[in-house]
Scaffold this motif. Structure first.
Motif, PDB file in Angstrom:
ATOM      1  N   THR A 283      21.274  24.572 -20.956  1.00 52.49           N
ATOM      2  CA  THR A 283      22.124  23.699 -21.782  1.00 52.49           C
ATOM      3  C   THR A 283      23.160  22.968 -20.939  1.00 52.49           C
ATOM      4  O   THR A 283      23.831  22.070 -21.429  1.00 52.49           O
TER       5      THR A 283
ATOM      6  N   GLY B  95      19.596  12.195 -18.982  1.00 56.38           N
ATOM      7  CA  GLY B  95      18.962  12.171 -20.295  1.00 56.38           C
ATOM      8  C   GLY B  95      18.609  10.767 -20.732  1.00 56.38           C
ATOM      9  O   GLY B  95      17.550  10.529 -21.328  1.00 56.38           O
TER      10      GLY B  95
ATOM     11  N   ALA C 194      14.802   9.657 -21.468  1.00 55.66           N
ATOM     12  CA  ALA C 194      14.502   9.144 -22.811  1.00 55.66           C
ATOM     13  C   ALA C 194      13.954   7.721 -22.739  1.00 55.66           C
ATOM     14  O   ALA C 194      13.040   7.352 -23.487  1.00 55.66           O
TER      15      ALA C 194
ATOM     16  N   GLU D  17      16.806   9.743 -30.624  1.00 59.10           N
ATOM     17  CA  GLU D  17      16.230  11.060 -30.899  1.00 59.10           C
ATOM     18  C   GLU D  17      15.764  11.736 -29.605  1.00 59.10           C
ATOM     19  O   GLU D  17      16.020  12.920 -29.373  1.00 59.10           O
ATOM     20  N   ARG D  18      15.096  10.976 -28.754  1.00 60.53           N
ATOM     21  CA  ARG D  18      14.604  11.537 -27.496  1.00 60.53           C
ATOM     22  C   ARG D  18      15.761  11.850 -26.549  1.00 60.53           C
ATOM     23  O   ARG D  18      15.705  12.815 -25.780  1.00 60.53           O
TER      24      ARG D  18
ATOM     25  N   MET E 187      18.737  12.929 -27.307  1.00 62.21           N
ATOM     26  CA  MET E 187      19.387  14.185 -27.672  1.00 62.21           C
ATOM     27  C   MET E 187      18.633  15.390 -27.103  1.00 62.21           C
ATOM     28  O   MET E 187      19.230  16.412 -26.775  1.00 62.21           O
ATOM     29  N   GLU E 188      17.333  15.265 -26.963  1.00 64.80           N
ATOM     30  CA  GLU E 188      16.541  16.342 -26.366  1.00 64.80           C
ATOM     31  C   GLU E 188      16.586  16.277 -24.840  1.00 64.80           C
ATOM     32  O   GLU E 188      16.619  17.311 -24.164  1.00 64.80           O
ATOM     33  N   ALA E 189      16.603  15.068 -24.304  1.00 66.26           N
ATOM     34  CA  ALA E 189      16.481  14.882 -22.854  1.00 66.26           C
ATOM     35  C   ALA E 189      17.737  15.277 -22.093  1.00 66.26           C
ATOM     36  O   ALA E 189      17.683  15.454 -20.876  1.00 66.26           O
TER      37      ALA E 189
ATOM     38  N   TYR F  54      19.217  18.056 -22.170  1.00 67.84           N
ATOM     39  CA  TYR F  54      19.106  19.433 -21.706  1.00 67.84           C
ATOM     40  C   TYR F  54      18.261  19.491 -20.436  1.00 67.84           C
ATOM     41  O   TYR F  54      17.405  18.631 -20.191  1.00 67.84           O
TER      42      TYR F  54
ATOM     43  N   ARG G 132      13.850  24.284 -19.399  1.00 64.58           N
ATOM     44  CA  ARG G 132      14.080  25.729 -19.547  1.00 64.58           C
ATOM     45  C   ARG G 132      13.517  26.526 -18.373  1.00 64.58           C
ATOM     46  O   ARG G 132      13.969  27.640 -18.100  1.00 64.58           O
TER      47      ARG G 132
END
Length: 618
Positions: A442, A500, A504, A596-597, A599-601, A603, A606
């Motif tokens: 994160t 990000g 994205a 939208e992408r 907000m995920e990118a 991070y 993992r």
């Protein structure tokens, strides 16, 4: 309005400054540049100066053992006589591109040609004019000059060297007539006008060889790190456009002078200049307002311009010389992106390739010969150090590489004591912190109690900061710093936003092409920044698609190489215009899927922590 005296050390300059003027503005007018990424809003904290006590100076007799009060030059108004200490700023960059000029299948053909002639002398029996005798010597194939400059000095030029002259033509039009045989003196300069850095290459137009290369910081950066800040300066200041154009033209002339001196030639031997840059930079270079680029629907004033006589721009080359401005693609994807496509042959690729040019902005191009899509993200300032606490450009003393094992090992440019961190060092540091587990996916820097898995020396570098925890990269005692050089939690967040946005943007272009990341055969990292990034680090933080490392390749300053190609090849110039028309621009701000992408990118992957995945490539 009353003027006050401002004495500037160690430069030994004394200025008469009107009351109420900011110290930053006074310094800029004196030709002294400080970093000013925020454009004078006082938010970046980069323009620090020391205000000294004149009485203490008299007592001590020297400044080196006197500490002044630290102030921000952009926020300090002159309301009394001042003595200030300003760090000596060297604009020249210490790192240069590694990509050499290759014609990439284009034929070398200079628009400018020279022909040495012996012109007959006039006689009483044949009293032909100087012009007629010159044209008889030329025979055929050239046109009369369009400009009187080429004819005004013809009588003197002919008689200076016993009627031996050199005729200079451009596209078969005579643009100059020179005394003697100067046919071997034919040069051009290819410029890449970056928001942060200006790069110029002197090229022998007879051979196509690069004779000299020089780079300097763009003096416009003192008015803001990014294009939006500079557009704001143009719109808010009465002579903002004139100021920014003058600054870049003066800097380019300085580069021309240095290139000529290094090559042992005169600037007058340069007959043609090519220029690439993002859309805003080219507007400012031409003296055309870029104000509407910052307002929806973000359109440029011009896409392309005809060749401009260098004297109209104030470029100090041969008075008959010309400037070729490579065309833009759209509002935030400029001629520099056209040049990247040109230099890498992306438009001729049979397979899908991705090019990422990370500078103060991040331009992305994806596709093949069947179609190219491009977009721009406001990702660059973090990579240029603008929003990073100890961020700086790639200059001597900047941390450029970080390794973490039992402890932190840093490498600085020119191996000098660390004074800050540049973009490649930032990416390296975060990638290493991810790998060993200083931060989680994160982006949160772990507290020391939760980081028991770390070696003791590494864990001790996690200290409490203003917002969360900081991580010490360089101790003050070891580097002569006033405080420890740290990466803050905010710095990590800034990097996440930047990387990000790029990832994205890539995913939106993939969607436009209807492809998956596995369909991309190669990722090209362009720009000086891309050259110095460790590709493993870029991959680990998720800056590029999750492909094997063998598919990632640094191509250096491809924009500069594209400018060089246009200079030496008419075919490349025509190709550049085709690319500008062929590439389809995607405006990300109008795309819901980008948000939208994004907000995920932001991070990190993992699997980025060491041991969570076998190897570093698929």
């Amino acid at each position: 309005m009353k003027n006050y005296k401002v004495k500037i050390l160690p430069h030994g300059i004394e200025l008469a400054v009107p009351q109420g003027t900011s110290v930053m503005k006074a310094l800029l007018e004196a030709g002294i540049y400080l970093e000013g990424p925020c454009g004078g809003r006082g938010t970046c904290g980069k323009c620090k100066i020391e205000v000294l006590d004149p009485k203490a100076l008299l007592k001590k007799g020297a400044k080196h053992d006197i500490k002044g009060e630290t102030k921000l030059a952009c926020r300090l108004e002159v309301k009394q006589d001042l003595v200030i200490s300003v760090p000596a700023v060297k604009l020249e960059e210490s790192r240069k591109s590694t990509l050499q000029l290759k014609l990439s299948g284009h034929k070398r053909h200079s628009r400018v040609q020279k022909l040495a002639l012996k012109v007959s002398k006039p006689t009483l029996e044949h009293p032909l004019s100087d012009q007629e005798r010159l044209w008889n010597a030329l025979n055929t194939g050239v046109f009369y000059p369009r400009h009187l400059r080429a004819l005004r000095n013809l009588p003197e030029v002919l008689r200076q060297n016993s009627h031996e002259v050199t005729v200079v033509t451009r596209w078969s039009e005579v643009i100059a007539i020179e005394p003697g045989d100067t046919s071997q003196d034919l040069y051009g300069v290819a410029f890449d006008i970056g928001s942060t850095t200006l790069v110029g290459s002197l090229i022998n137009l007879l051979t196509g060889d690069i004779v000299a290369t020089h780079s300097e910081g763009n003096p416009q950066r003192a008015y803001g790190a990014d294009v939006i800040s500079r557009i704001s300066y143009v719109s808010s200041e009465e002579k903002g456009l004139e100021t920014l154009q003058t600054k870049v033209i003066d800097a380019l002339n300085g580069i021309i002078e240095k290139l000529a001196a290094e090559a042992g030639i005169k600037p007058e031997m340069v007959y043609e200049v090519t220029v690439v840059g993002n859309t805003t930079m080219l507007h400012l270079f031409l003296g055309i307002s870029p104000v509407y680029l910052a307002q929806a629907p973000y359109v440029a004033a011009v896409k392309s311009v005809a060749d401009v006589r260098a004297v109209e721009l104030g470029l100090k080359i041969n008075p008959a010389g010309y400037c070729i401005v490579v065309p833009n693609i759209a509002g935030f994807v400029g001629a520099d992106t056209v040049a990247v496509v040109l230099a890498t042959n992306l438009d001729k690729s049979k397979e899908i390739r991705l090019a990422i040019d990370i500078g103060t902005n991040g331009e992305i191009v994806l596709g093949s010969e069947k179609g190219l899509y491009a977009c721009s993200t406001a990702a660059g300032p973090a990579f240029e150090g603008a929003q990073i606490k100890f961020g700086m450009r790639a200059a001597p003393g900047a941390i450029e590489r970080v390794d973490i094992a039992d402890d932190v090992k840093i490498q600085t440019i020119n191996s000098l004591p660390a004074i800050g961190i540049c973009g490649s060092g930032l990416i390296d540091a975060v990638a290493e912190m991810l790998k060993v587990g200083v931060i989680d996916y994160t982006g949160r820097i772990l507290d020391p109690e939760s980081a028991s898995h770390l070696p003791v020396k590494v864990r001790r570098r996690i200290v409490e900061g203003t917002n969360g925890f900081d991580f010490i990269l360089a101790y003050r005692a070891e580097n002569g710093l006033e405080e420890d050089l740290v990466l803050t939690q905010k710095d990590i967040r800034e990097l996440q936003l930047a990387k990000g946005a790029i990832l994205a943007g890539i995913q939106v272009l993939q969607q436009e092409l209807g492809i998956d990341e596995k369909d991309i055969v190669e990722v090209l990292l362009a720009g000086a920044f891309g050259t110095y990034i460790r590709k493993e680090s870029a991959w680990r933080i998720g800056l590029v698609p999750d492909l094997g490392l063998e598919r990632i390749r640094a191509v250096g300053n491809a924009a500069g190489v594209g400018s060089q190609l246009v200079l030496v090849s008419e075919e490349a110039r025509q190709n550049a215009y085709e690319i500008a028309d062929k590439v389809r621009y995607i405006e990300l701000s109008a795309r819901q899927e980008f948000q939208e992408r994004f907000m995920e990118a932001i991070y990190f992957p993992r699997w980025a922590q060491e041991g969570s995945r076998q190897g570093v490539s698929r």
